[in-house]
Enzyme design. Structure first.
Site, mmCIF file in Angstrom:
data_model
loop_
_atom_site.group_PDB
_atom_site.id
_atom_site.type_symbol
_atom_site.label_atom_id
_atom_site.label_comp_id
_atom_site.label_asym_id
_atom_site.label_seq_id
_atom_site.Cartn_x
_atom_site.Cartn_y
_atom_site.Cartn_z
ATOM 1 C CD GLU A 176 -6.103 2.520 -0.999
ATOM 2 O OE1 GLU A 176 -5.079 1.956 -0.586
ATOM 3 O OE2 GLU A 176 -6.679 3.448 -0.379
ATOM 4 C CG HIS A 236 -9.539 6.800 3.001
ATOM 5 N ND1 HIS A 236 -8.593 7.653 2.510
ATOM 6 C CD2 HIS A 236 -9.033 5.536 2.817
ATOM 7 C CE1 HIS A 236 -7.557 6.948 2.066
ATOM 8 N NE2 HIS A 236 -7.797 5.656 2.227
ATOM 9 C CG HIS A 272 -9.765 8.572 6.898
ATOM 10 N ND1 HIS A 272 -11.093 8.905 6.735
ATOM 11 C CD2 HIS A 272 -9.716 7.225 6.950
ATOM 12 C CE1 HIS A 272 -11.812 7.785 6.708
ATOM 13 N NE2 HIS A 272 -11.002 6.753 6.823
ATOM 14 C CG ASP A 289 -2.088 0.909 1.127
ATOM 15 O OD1 ASP A 289 -1.937 1.978 0.515
ATOM 16 O OD2 ASP A 289 -3.160 0.574 1.682
ATOM 17 C CD GLU A 330 -8.079 1.503 1.749
ATOM 18 O OE1 GLU A 330 -7.125 0.729 1.940
ATOM 19 O OE2 GLU A 330 -8.076 2.677 2.154
ATOM 20 C CG ASP A 383 -4.294 5.375 -0.118
ATOM 21 O OD1 ASP A 383 -3.493 4.450 -0.240
ATOM 22 O OD2 ASP A 383 -5.082 5.493 0.856
HETATM 23 MN MN MN Z 1 -3.804 2.736 0.926
HETATM 24 MN MN MN Z 2 -6.466 4.099 1.654
#
Ligand code: MN
Ligand code: MN
Length: 300
Positions: free
Chosen positions: A286, A158, A166, A87, A191, A98
């Site tokens: 994600e 998010h 976030h 990630d 995700e 992200d």
């Molecule tokens: Mn992530």
């Molecule tokens: Mn994330």
């Protein structure tokens, strides 16, 4: 529109850097490789392409679901036959994107990975302005259950923002009555996490913490803690960081006490490593999406 064109261009640049870094990482990960080497490789790639890591590269193996990055001098390796979630995040002038992918060195892990990717793709193909977040969760859950697996119920996607991973709105990975809507111009990370059908399919906090974040700026007692805090404030602001990013900020023999002071005074908080409650392996996919009237633009 919450973001103007100039801001959206920064999100797009952030996403482009992250996509390139992710694709290079995808072919790089091998069994028995050092986890620390993987983290540093991802972060170096991001910097080399002109971005900054928005958070430390997470390498979460098997039942470890999220929030593991190498502590300083980590000796762990990627076990043969494991399921590895990578990630990664980039920020450009604070604009965060992200992304995550899974590399599975076992057949069932590959099935779970394909399912997480399909759930994500199904959201990308169906999402649009004014869709409720609970409905998006329903799309994710349906795809995952139709493939004989379960979504992790207490981890969510998010909204992202400037210097914010976030930004306030969550996207569940299960059907829910959540009535929040996604709107044109919003930027969201989606995700899905996939695990076995007979797993508890939720995560618990482990006692281990490897990722940290400054939560308040207040005065500290010792000069070394002050020096470390100043570095954190200027380099990461409110974004998460790894302890290994703080080496050589203060003299080596004072590092541990300075870092401890920041934690104990609650200036810096830590994120627990998340583990699947029944210790079953988990896969994840994600992307970061810009919501459009009739669909979305995949930024990553
Ligand atoms: Mn992530
Ligand atoms: Mn994330």
């Amino acid at each position: 529109m919450p973001y103007d064109l100039e801001e959206l261009e920064k999100f797009r640049l952030s996403g482009r850097i992250l996509r390139e870094a992710r694709e290079e990482m995808r072919s790089y990960i091998k069994e028995n490789m050092s986890v620390l080497e993987v983290c540093e490789r991802a972060e170096t790639l991001i910097r080399a392409k002109g971005g900054f890591p928005a958070f430390p590269c997470n390498v979460s193996i098997n039942e470890v679901t999220a929030h593991y990055t190498s502590p300083p001098n980590d000796t762990s390796v990627i076990p043969a036959g494991s399921t590895v979630k990578i990630d990664m995040g980039v920020q450009v002038d604070g604009y965060v994107t992200d992304t995550a992918f899974t590399v599975a060195f076992n057949p069932e892990g590959r099935n779970m990975t394909a399912t997480a990717e399909l759930a994500l793709k199904t959201v990308i193909d169906n999402i649009h302005d004014d869709m409720s977040t609970g409905h998006i969760g329903g799309i994710i859950e349906t795809v995952i259950r139709n493939h004989g697996f379960k979504p992790i119920s207490n981890l969510t996607g998010h909204s992202v923002g400037r210097y914010l991973i976030h930004a306030g709105t969550s996207i569940p990975n299960v059907a829910s009555l959540a009535a929040n809507k996604v709107c044109v111009g919003d930027v969201f990370a989606v995700e899905p996490f996939v695990t076995h059908y007979d797993a508890l399919a939720r995560v618990d906090d482990s006692p281990q913490t490897t990722i940290f974040r400054m939560v308040r700026a207040k005065s500290v007692k010792t000069a070394y803690a002050k020096q470390m805090l100043k570095y954190i404030e200027t380099s990461f602001r409110t974004l998460p960081f790894a302890e290994r990013w703080l080496t050589n900020i203060v003299p080596k023999q004072h590092h541990a006490e300075a870092f401890k002071e920041l934690l104990q005074s609650k200036i810096v908080t830590s994120y627990p490593v998340f583990i699947e409650a029944s210790r079953r392996p988990v896969a994840q996919a994600e992307h970061t999406l810009l919501i459009k009237k009739d669909g979305c633009e995949v930024l990553t």
